[in-house]
Design a protein around this motif. Structure first.
Motif, short mmCIF file in Angstrom:
data_model
loop_
_atom_site.label_atom_id
_atom_site.label_comp_id
_atom_site.label_asym_id
_atom_site.label_seq_id
_atom_site.Cartn_x
_atom_site.Cartn_y
_atom_site.Cartn_z
N UNK A 124 0.84 -1.22 -0.19
CA UNK A 124 0.13 0.07 0.00
C UNK A 124 0.87 1.44 0.05
N UNK A 125 1.89 1.13 0.85
CA UNK A 125 2.78 2.32 0.72
C UNK A 125 3.53 2.46 -0.37
N UNK A 126 3.95 1.30 -1.17
CA UNK A 126 4.38 1.57 -2.46
C UNK A 126 3.68 2.23 -3.42
N UNK A 127 2.42 1.82 -3.55
CA UNK A 127 1.23 2.49 -4.27
C UNK A 127 1.18 3.73 -3.98
N UNK A 128 1.17 4.19 -2.87
CA UNK A 128 1.11 5.58 -2.39
C UNK A 128 2.30 6.60 -2.83
N UNK A 129 3.35 5.81 -2.80
CA UNK A 129 4.64 6.46 -3.18
C UNK A 129 4.68 6.69 -4.66
N UNK A 130 4.41 5.71 -5.36
CA UNK A 130 4.20 5.71 -6.79
C UNK A 130 3.26 6.89 -7.29
N UNK A 131 2.21 7.12 -6.54
CA UNK A 131 1.42 8.26 -6.90
C UNK A 131 2.04 9.39 -6.72
N UNK A 132 3.15 9.48 -5.71
CA UNK A 132 3.75 10.70 -5.62
C UNK A 132 5.25 10.78 -6.62
N UNK A 133 5.20 9.78 -7.20
CA UNK A 133 6.26 10.17 -8.26
C UNK A 133 7.53 9.26 -7.63
N UNK A 170 2.71 -2.01 -10.36
CA UNK A 170 4.15 -2.09 -9.80
C UNK A 170 3.94 -2.44 -8.24
N UNK A 171 2.74 -2.01 -7.79
CA UNK A 171 2.75 -2.33 -6.17
C UNK A 171 2.28 -3.92 -5.97
N UNK A 172 1.37 -4.41 -7.02
CA UNK A 172 1.01 -5.72 -6.91
C UNK A 172 2.30 -6.62 -7.33
N UNK A 173 3.30 -6.04 -8.42
CA UNK A 173 4.42 -6.81 -8.48
C UNK A 173 5.11 -6.89 -7.28
N UNK A 174 5.40 -5.92 -6.72
CA UNK A 174 5.96 -5.90 -5.32
C UNK A 174 5.60 -6.65 -4.37
N UNK A 202 -8.41 0.31 -0.54
CA UNK A 202 -8.96 0.82 0.74
C UNK A 202 -8.36 2.09 1.14
N UNK A 203 -7.24 2.34 0.47
CA UNK A 203 -6.31 3.37 0.95
C UNK A 203 -6.87 4.72 0.93
N UNK A 204 -7.64 4.99 -0.14
CA UNK A 204 -8.21 6.37 -0.09
C UNK A 204 -9.49 6.60 1.15
N UNK A 205 -9.84 5.43 1.65
CA UNK A 205 -10.89 5.49 2.79
C UNK A 205 -10.34 5.31 4.09
N UNK A 206 -9.19 4.60 4.21
CA UNK A 206 -8.52 4.35 5.25
C UNK A 206 -7.09 4.84 5.46
N UNK A 207 -6.72 5.84 6.31
CA UNK A 207 -5.49 6.39 6.21
C UNK A 207 -4.25 5.26 6.65
N UNK A 208 -3.27 5.26 5.44
CA UNK A 208 -2.27 4.52 5.70
C UNK A 208 -1.40 4.82 7.00
#
Length: 653
Positions: A47-56, A83-87, A225-231
């Motif tokens: 989940x953090x990998x996805x969030x970081x990728x959305x921040x570039x 990329x997040x799922x592959x991770x 769920x990350x847009x609804x539940x803060x990581x």
């Protein structure tokens, strides 16, 4: 009635996460026989990998590498998701091959400890790589527009979409499980690996595939769920994992629809409790939400009455051996004298590290009795310690009970909690018992530690504790302008030494021999006339009393007690360090104390390197995983085995 429906529908998000995690735990267990306590932590990293990728950026988990690879901008939803799922897939495969596959024939405790090590490593990496990890939330993924149900009930639709996705995933898994050859083989392997081998399938390959699939499933749920539940480093790691364990237990870790239905029901019920708390004065104001999974887990134990199928049940690899207790000048007088001299002669920072190690020894001794001698598992030791600490404040401050009566009474209160949480040990063992005690520890935290009625106002720094005083001597750490007083260290050393000798005597006593007999073979012990139920409760009572004394020592050291010192992570860390040191002997408890976070070993290492402090948790987690895989007897057991081997070689020569 519509208000209750509104709160139930609001709980669809949490219910979907719990149900999805329950499915991931089910898939992992069916393919590998492992109840993966690190499942939530693994999904959180993705989940953090996805969030970081959305921040570039893409985070690298390995220390020494650059913290991130920076893209020019947000990579977009689909590349970030892929990329997040592959991770997640790579992480699941790596952990199975390196950690869990070598433990395929190990007892349940080794897998539990390895999972805890993974949790510690992942949380420490998140805390180091994502300094803004608290409350991180990503942009919307699912439709969020409100939807109106039954004319006057309007709720956001993203939670309903997530629940629908989980139901679709469950249906797909059910079809695979029932109507495909792979699904049938996985189900067969869950019952008997030899059957899968005879059909031409590799159990190891099936286990790897299910680990990867479950990891991807968990990552997908967290990302959606990350847009609804803060990581955060703990919300998916524990808050959703524990009720998911309850849902999976209702489904016996094999039935998909009971798991999904229970998970959705838990989330909706927890949300409805918010309404109950406002409408009914009799409804518990604290702990009801997070205590519910504990009630469900206990109910599943009572109603279903079957422990999980354990692939290691026929394994010849038993729990680590319990060495004979050796009490002599070298093992008792020399260590005590060395510690006393260090407390008196070294500076305040070294003195503080020694004090931390002495308290760690006491907490590790509680697990030596429980797990090393009794063969039982507890993931709630720090909850018992916390009960004792808060009880000490009540006895000493409100009721003016003097020292040493107050800490003894407080530890007896912890004993009652320990026996209550340990009652399921009469019916279950191994992984099931670990799940029960983990949920029990969370229930204690929520019902007791967060209730001002019991713990006081958190804004004052926690429940206050007076200095211990005996015969006019103030034994406290701080007195007036005197800080880090050596007398407090000597007091800790005295308590730790007495308890260490007491635990050694327990091992050599008739009670200790009965504990070891039950640990070795319950049926044989019962046939020999030993009351197995009484022995198990005795083990939990002694262990929780010692943990309670440890909680009192923590309280005396800091002068107050707060919930933050006794949470779930603290309980897992105590078990991890105790196992790392050697969970079957007093020398292992001493080693564990030295290895405790901020203890002697880590302080010495930080003094030598100047930078290890920030990586203490990561180093400890990695060492724990390595020890669980390579040396189940811990550091003390490994050293003892080396000396024994040298002695044997000398005799042969």
């Amino acid at each position: 009635m519509t208000d209750y429906l509104f709160f139930m529908l609001l709980g669809s998000t949490a219910g979907a996460i719990i149900a999805g995690f329950g499915l991931g735990l089910l898939v992992t267990h069916q393919g590998s026989g492992v109840v993966n306590f690190s499942f939530g932590a693994m999904a959180t990293w993705a989940g953090y990998v996805y969030a970081d990728l959305r921040r570039g950026a893409y985070p690298f988990p390995i220390p020494g590498l650059p913290e991130r690879y920076h893209f020019a901008q947000d990579v977009g939803f689909w590349p970030a998701m892929l990329l997040a799922l592959l991770t997640a897939a790579g992480l699941g495969l790596l952990l199975h091959l390196v950690v869990f596959r070598p433990l395929a024939q190990a007892p349940a405790l080794a897998n539990i400890v390895a999972s805890i090590g993974v949790v510690i490593v992942v949380i420490s990496l998140i805390d180091r790589r994502f300094t803004d990890n608290a409350g991180l939330r990503v942009g919307p993924i699912l439709p969020r527009e409100p939807v109106t149900i039954m004319a006057d009930v309007t709720v956001p639709r993203d939670g309903l979409w997530l629940a629908a996705l989980v139901i679709v995933i469950a249906a797909a898994l059910w079809i695979i499980q029932r109507f495909t050859r792979v699904g049938l083989v996985v189900r067969a392997a869950a019952e008997n690996e030899k059957g899968a081998v005879l059909l031409g399938y590799s159990p190891a390959l099936l286990a790897s595939a299910t680990f990867v699939g479950a990891s991807v499933l968990g990552a997908f749920i967290v990302i959606m769920a990350s847009p609804m539940i803060q990581l955060s480093s703990t919300v998916f790691t524990f808050a959703f994992l524990i009720p998911a364990l309850g849902a999976a237990m209702v489904g016996r870790f094999c039935s998909i629809w009971p798991t999904v239905i229970t998970g959705l029901a838990i989330g909706m019920a927890q949300s409805s409790f918010t309404k109950f708390q406002g409408d009914f004065s009799w409804f518990p104001q604290y702990g009801a939400r997070d205590g519910l999974p504990f009630i469900i887990i206990i109910g599943a134990m009572i109603l279903l009455g079957e422990r999980l199928p354990d692939r290691s049940a026929v394994s010849t690899w038993t729990l680590p051996a319990v060495p004979a207790a050796k009490v002599n000048v070298l093992t008792v007088v020399v260590p005590i004298a060395t510690a006393a001299a260090a407390l008196l002669l070294l500076g305040p920072l070294w003195r503080g590290a020694i004090m931390t190690s002495l308290i760690g020894i006491v907490l590790a001794l509680s697990l030596v009795v429980l797990t090393g001698f009794g063969g039982q598992t507890s993931l709630a030791q720090m909850a018992f310690a916390g009960v004792s600490g808060f009880s000490l404040s009540k006895f000493a401050i409100e009721w003016n009970v003097p020292f040493p009566i107050a800490p003894i009474l407080a530890s007896l209160v912890a004993t009652m909690f320990g026996v209550a949480v340990g009652l399921p040990a009469l019916r279950v063992r191994g992984t099931n018992l670990a799940i029960v005690t983990l949920a029990g520890g969370v229930a204690i935290t929520e019902f007791v530690f967060k209730n001002p009625k019991y713990v006081g106002d958190a804004s004052t720094g926690g429940a206050q504790i007076p200095n211990p005083e005996l015969f006019g001597w103030d034994l406290g750490l701080i007195l007036g302008d005197q800080a880090s007083r050596p007398i407090f260290g000597i007091f800790l050393l005295l308590i730790a030494s007495i308890l260490a000798l007491a635990v050694s005597n327990i091992q050599r006593s008739s009670s200790g021999r009965r504990m070891l007999a039950v640990r070795s073979n319950e049926r044989a012990a019962s046939a020999a006339g030993i009351n197995v139920a009484r022995v198990k409760l005795q083990v939990f009572a002694i262990s929780s009393f010692i943990a309670g004394l440890g909680g009192c020592l923590i309280a005396y050291r800091f002068g107050s007690v707060s919930e933050s010192s006794f949470g779930t992570i603290a309980s897992l860390t105590v078990l991890a360090v105790a196992y790392l040191g050697g969970i079957t002997c007093v020398s292992g408890a001493v080693t564990a104390g030295l290895l405790a976070t901020s203890g002697v070993a880590f302080y010495a290492l930080s003094q030598a390197t100047g930078s290890v402090g920030q990586w203490e948790a990561l180093i400890g987690g990695v060492l724990l995983i390595v020890m669980a895989v390579s040396n189940p007897e811990g550091i003390a057991g490994g050293i003892r085995a080396r000396f024994a081997a040298r002695g044997s070689a000398g005799v042969i020569a």
